[in-house]
Design a protein around this motif. Sequence first.
Motif, PDB file in Angstrom:
ATOM      1  N   ARG A 106       0.847  -1.164  -0.020  1.00 11.50           N
ATOM      2  CA  ARG A 106       0.382  -0.004   0.132  1.00 11.50           C
ATOM      3  C   ARG A 106       0.558   1.274  -0.392  1.00 11.50           C
ATOM      4  O   ARG A 106       0.186   2.368  -0.758  1.00 11.50           O
ATOM      5  N   ASP A 107       2.072   1.400   0.706  1.00 15.90           N
ATOM      6  CA  ASP A 107       2.840   2.586   0.898  1.00 15.90           C
ATOM      7  C   ASP A 107       3.371   2.815  -0.083  1.00 15.90           C
ATOM      8  O   ASP A 107       3.051   4.062  -0.935  1.00 15.90           O
ATOM      9  N   LYS A 108       4.580   1.655  -0.996  1.00 12.70           N
ATOM     10  CA  LYS A 108       4.497   2.086  -2.232  1.00 12.70           C
ATOM     11  C   LYS A 108       3.723   2.360  -3.233  1.00 12.70           C
ATOM     12  O   LYS A 108       4.344   3.650  -4.036  1.00 12.70           O
ATOM     13  N   THR A 109       2.773   1.804  -3.166  1.00  9.05           N
ATOM     14  CA  THR A 109       1.031   2.430  -4.251  1.00  9.05           C
ATOM     15  C   THR A 109       1.318   3.915  -4.107  1.00  9.05           C
ATOM     16  O   THR A 109       0.655   4.387  -5.284  1.00  9.05           O
ATOM     17  N   ALA A 110       0.562   4.315  -2.861  1.00 13.32           N
ATOM     18  CA  ALA A 110       0.412   5.736  -2.797  1.00 13.32           C
ATOM     19  C   ALA A 110       1.272   6.422  -2.847  1.00 13.32           C
ATOM     20  O   ALA A 110       1.443   7.933  -3.709  1.00 13.32           O
ATOM     21  N   LYS A 111       2.949   6.190  -2.779  1.00  2.69           N
ATOM     22  CA  LYS A 111       3.894   7.214  -3.553  1.00  2.69           C
ATOM     23  C   LYS A 111       4.168   6.845  -4.632  1.00  2.69           C
ATOM     24  O   LYS A 111       4.316   8.091  -5.739  1.00  2.69           O
ATOM     25  N   TRP A 112       3.978   6.266  -5.748  1.00  2.00           N
ATOM     26  CA  TRP A 112       3.458   6.178  -7.039  1.00  2.00           C
ATOM     27  C   TRP A 112       2.573   6.473  -7.742  1.00  2.00           C
ATOM     28  O   TRP A 112       3.035   7.598  -8.533  1.00  2.00           O
ATOM     29  N   GLU A 113       1.405   6.728  -7.227  1.00  2.00           N
ATOM     30  CA  GLU A 113       0.730   7.245  -7.464  1.00  2.00           C
ATOM     31  C   GLU A 113       0.891   8.489  -7.163  1.00  2.00           C
ATOM     32  O   GLU A 113       0.543   9.518  -7.852  1.00  2.00           O
ATOM     33  N   GLN A 114       1.714   9.107  -5.702  1.00  2.00           N
ATOM     34  CA  GLN A 114       2.082  10.578  -5.725  1.00  2.00           C
ATOM     35  C   GLN A 114       2.533  10.858  -6.890  1.00  2.00           C
ATOM     36  O   GLN A 114       2.916  12.391  -7.672  1.00  2.00           O
ATOM     37  N   ILE A 115       3.772  10.483  -6.985  1.00  2.00           N
ATOM     38  CA  ILE A 115       4.852  10.694  -8.609  1.00  2.00           C
ATOM     39  C   ILE A 115       3.997  10.720  -9.821  1.00  2.00           C
ATOM     40  O   ILE A 115       4.390  12.102 -10.232  1.00  2.00           O
ATOM     41  N   LYS A 116       2.911  10.231  -9.929  1.00  2.00           N
ATOM     42  CA  LYS A 116       2.052   9.852 -11.415  1.00  2.00           C
ATOM     43  C   LYS A 116       1.260  11.571 -11.290  1.00  2.00           C
ATOM     44  O   LYS A 116       1.821  11.793 -12.570  1.00  2.00           O
ATOM     45  N   ARG A 117       0.809  11.821 -10.085  1.00  2.00           N
ATOM     46  CA  ARG A 117       0.229  12.554 -10.516  1.00  2.00           C
ATOM     47  C   ARG A 117       0.801  13.798 -10.408  1.00  2.00           C
ATOM     48  O   ARG A 117       0.767  15.065 -10.978  1.00  2.00           O
ATOM     49  N   GLU A 118       2.233  14.030  -9.999  1.00  2.00           N
ATOM     50  CA  GLU A 118       3.408  15.346 -10.199  1.00  2.00           C
ATOM     51  C   GLU A 118       3.504  15.829 -11.734  1.00  2.00           C
ATOM     52  O   GLU A 118       3.356  16.590 -12.010  1.00  2.00           O
ATOM     53  N   ALA A 119       3.988  14.412 -11.914  1.00  2.00           N
ATOM     54  CA  ALA A 119       4.559  14.105 -13.252  1.00  2.00           C
ATOM     55  C   ALA A 119       3.413  14.687 -14.387  1.00  2.00           C
ATOM     56  O   ALA A 119       3.825  15.404 -15.448  1.00  2.00           O
TER      57      ALA A 119
END
Length: 660
Positions: free
Chosen positions: A421-434
């Motif tokens: 869950r933690d890694k998926t949340a981080k990746w989603e945040q990076i994707k939104r920023e990108a």
Amino acid sequence: MSKIRVYELAKMLGKSNKDLLSMLEDLGVEVKTHMSSIDTEVAQLIEETVKSEEGKHTPQMQKEETMVKEKQCVRVRKTATVKEVARLIDVPVAETVKTLVDAEIMAPAGTSIDEAILLALGEAYNIEFQFEEEGSAPKEEGKTLSAGRPVFHGDHMEPRSPIVTVMGHVDHGKTTLLDYIRKTNISAREAGGITQHIGASTVDHEGKKIIFLDTPGHEAFTAMRARGAQATDVAILVVAADDGLMPQTREAINHAKAAGVPIVVAVNKIDKPAARPDRVRQQLSDIGLVPEEWGGDTIMVDVSAKTGQGIPQLLEMVLLVAEMEELKADPTVTPEGIVIEAKLDKGKGPVATVIVQQGTLHRGDIILLDSTWGKIRAMLDSRGRQVSKAGPSTPVEVLGLTSVPQPGERFILVENEREARDKTAKWEQIKREAETVTSKRMTLEELYSQMKEGEIPQLNLLVKCDVQGTCEALCAALEKMGTSEVGINIIHRGVGRIAESDIMLASASNAVIIGFNVRPDKNAQKIAEVEGIQIRLYDVIYDVIDDVKVALEGMLTPTIREEPLGQAEIRQVFKVPKAGKIAGCYVTEGTIKRSARARVIRDGVVVWTGSLSNLKRFKDEAREVNAGYECGINFAGFQDFREGDVIEAFELIEERRHLD
């Protein structure tokens, strides 16, 4: 004089293709690949050499040696092959196979063992075989049995099945070919052949498995590569014998070459009256795929997907290519793999078909993908049966994901759900920023600046034109523009509109798309905007050449020229608190500029070269001081100057180079 192919002789002698190629090289026989043909006299010489080298291990001699020895006990895995057993008992593979033949058991080196095989070998070599218990801890490498024979458990790298993608032009028979292969294996299901595709089809041929990816077309093939994934080991290029080389055939070849995947050509529809397989071979030779029978290294097999003619030979060639590639994987490491197909099922929820590339995946494992995660609650094999584990090159359908992933996403194993869950949340945040920043790709105007940073060794182009003649002429003109310092790499050339597959290929290869009298369709345009792919559209060839020439000139390393400015003489050295030493100078000629580079010369020898940190005229800062005037100079990082030293001021000028 009759001939035999190297791989056929290797099969007869129970040798690997590489071993036989090495023997031929030692004997001074020149052969290119395992597909090369040799004279029967040479083949006979090889056979005699093999017998001579292995003579001491003949069954009769082995029997005589073992008669006076105590019966040995050797433990083997239930899934071992004849070749592995031969290694365990220290007997050449060829002699082991011949021993079985003498016992009326036809079992090639890759055949899985059974009790009859072990009984025959046990009687021949005075050995008692025992099966290892399932789940027992493997012995360490180097440990030996009581009989003194080694146990090979230390190296966990094992051969794996090849993964194959079928590519080619529309209506050339890709689907028909796959259907025939599946149908053949389904009819032989009781004998071990299988196939019930779940995004991939598993086929048995001569006791070995081949995995066929069912995802059709090169678009998906390249979409996976654009994501940094590579799931294919061998590409079968299907070309119709009555149609020949077509635009999508060229495109498929370019996609396979760009991915570095070996190609096996299936010349299909040879049962048709208009079939001209030699014409197909000539066309493929003209674009760099030279048949092995013509002295090249591309395997081509004449087949009929309708009647089945040549299909067994095609499968055999795929296995040969896979053998030469030495495909191996470690089933004991942490599992990882790739998604080849995914969907949302009303009854099952998110479902993904994955291929395990390393390690062994188990039911209950928690896997993390690029966009989702999940705990595997069920796995289905290619027959639709539930399985508890899947090893390398095994396609399985997994259930239990939180959402549907995209084809091409990789998966890895994680320890617990919280980490997932933690890694998926981080990746989603990076994707939104990108997504808030426009994806930026290479443009022709940026080539020069990127070349200065060492990022672009050559200009990648994808060329699409309205007609084939124009395409060939334009590409020929562009390729001639390359030099030893900068090059042009045309990753694909084709006729017709700019499609989504072109955008994906350009994205994967960081290329600029050149369109001549063609336009992108709406979907392609949207994807290009999202991916940041530059599309240049032209209707005059000279405009294309001029723009590309400017880009190539920008990629050339500029010439650095030194421009003299002036000279000054140090007449007095001042010591200023906190500022250090200042050179009191008199400008003897030219101009001394604050931005200039300088040399300090003493008795004709250069003692320092660098930049000025300060230039003053009395107490005021000065941009430049001309001849006949006095000034004060500070040197950046240098204070070991003396009265009488001469200062030479100069500038470095970058001059853009031009193509000849």
